[in-house]
Design a protein around this motif. Structure first.
Motif: not given
Length: 395
Positions: A216-218, A247-253, A255-258
């Motif tokens: 989902l983050l990707q 890894e998830l936090k890097r993808l979150a940053e 993503s361009g979405v809060p």
């Protein structure tokens, strides 16, 4: 009847097996049975919380199961005097594998519960093979599974249970708590720093790689800007793997979405998140050793009229009805998921319809029915099956 439930996963440890044990025991007590649960203490005094249950909880020293704890497990089992009960319910795999050792001195009915991944785990475990043999379920009078998928898996690895048939599907239920109106959802969002005025995507699951958070983050990173401006993502659950969390936090940053990592929260706040979200998203990654045997979180979300986007893995199709209570996405690639999110943003009426149907569907799953099938299968057989059981039987 007097029922002894054996489990190595129980509150304060949070998870699907613990929920299953609590809710099945509560339903059995409501049906007039006396229930005692044998569970680890997880390193704390649980007396105050345990007194709130309508059944007895007997604790033994221990936490998450490890092979070195086996002697302590056996000692705890002997101290519980299982031969004094009418039914012994081995509710998760550490006790299921002890069934061959229980059978010689227990004449009472032994029921084994299989959840999905445990079938793989015990089939491949060297320790289980050496100590208990591969046919550890042979000593069970009855084997229950949480879905048709799990039952098929059990019969694949244990064909001796097919004739005479000693298996049954006991679909899980949804506690009335999840249907009740949320208490303070706006305050909960503010307390956890969740942005308002956005359509929230929600995942409630331990931060385990197989739960599919990163899909989902990707996908969020691939969305057009107009879609990113409408969405937010809340991840509820405890981290099991810190490297995966990073890894998830890097993808979150990126993503361009809060994105909000809420961690482990109370059930009240989980319900608040369900009530506030737009879509429940959990697209389990395929794993040869771990499966989604059922998917209780999808139903708890549905109880708050929250539709799901899921992958058709394991028993999930028995819980999420494609095109009716949500969407099952066969191709879990980020671009396909991104396309689906954009499409659903343009189909608000359909999403609302999915949510309404999801709540109605969740109401067909009953813990009372689950308890009857587990402890009184002969009596339950004479009652009309729920729609959920009919669908599972046709799948």
């Amino acid at each position: 009847m007097r029922i002894l439930v054996l489990t190595h996963e129980f509150p304060p440890f949070r998870g699907g097996v613990g929920t299953y044990c609590v809710e099945t025991a509560k339903a059995a007590v409501a049906q007039g049975h006396t229930v005692e649960i044998l569970a680890p203490h997880f390193g704390k005094d649980n007396a105050e919380e345990d007194r709130l249950y309508p059944f007895t909880v007997r604790r033994f020293a221990g936490g998450v199961y490890a092979t070195r704890a086996l002697p302590r497990l056996l000692l705890a089992l002997l101290r519980a005097k299982p031969w004094t009960f009418d039914i012994i319910h081995a509710a998760d795999w550490p006790f299921v594998m002890l069934i061959p050792w229980m059978r010689p001195f227990i004449r009472q009915r032994i029921v084994a519960m299989m959840h999905g991944t445990d079938v793989f785990l015990l089939a491949k475990s060297r320790v289980a093979g050496l100590l208990f043999g591969r046919s550890y379920l042979r000593g069970a009078d009855y084997v229950v599974a949480n879905s048709r998928f799990t039952e098929d898996l059990v019969l694949k690895y244990h064909p001796y249970l097919a004739s005479p048939r000693r298996t049954a599907v006991t679909l899980l239920g949804v506690d009335p708590f999840w249907f009740n109106p949320p208490v303070g959802p706006s305050e909960a969002l503010e307390r956890h720093g969740v942005p308002k005025n956005r359509k929230l995507l929600l995942t409630v699951a331990r931060l385990d790689i197989r739960k599919g958070h990163r899909y989902l983050l990707q996908a969020l990173a691939l969305l057009p800007q107009h879609a990113k401006d409408q969405l937010g993502y809340v991840i509820v659950g405890k981290a099991l793997d810190l490297a995966y969390q990073d890894e998830l936090k890097r993808l979150a940053e990126a993503s361009g979405v809060p994105v909000v990592f809420a961690g482990a929260v109370s059930n009240d706040d989980v319900r608040n998140f369900y009530a506030s979200a737009w879509l429940f998203c959990m697209l389990a990654e395929p794993n040869p050793e771990k499966v989604e045997g059922f998917g209780l979180a999808y139903l708890e979300a549905a109880a708050q009229s929250l539709p799901s986007v899921a992958a058709p893995n394991g028993g999930v199709p028995e819980v999420v009805l494609d095109g009716e209570t949500g969407v099952l996405l066969k191709d879990r690639s980020p671009d396909k998921l991104a396309n689906l999110l954009v499409e659903l943003l343009g189909r608000q009426d359909d999403v609302a319809r999915f949510g309404s149907a999801a709540r109605t569907w969740a109401q067909t799953f009953s813990w009372q029915r689950c308890a009857e099938l587990t402890y009184q299968p002969e009596q339950a057989a004479h009652r009309a099956p729920s729609r959920a059981e009919i669908v599972a039987g046709e799948s």
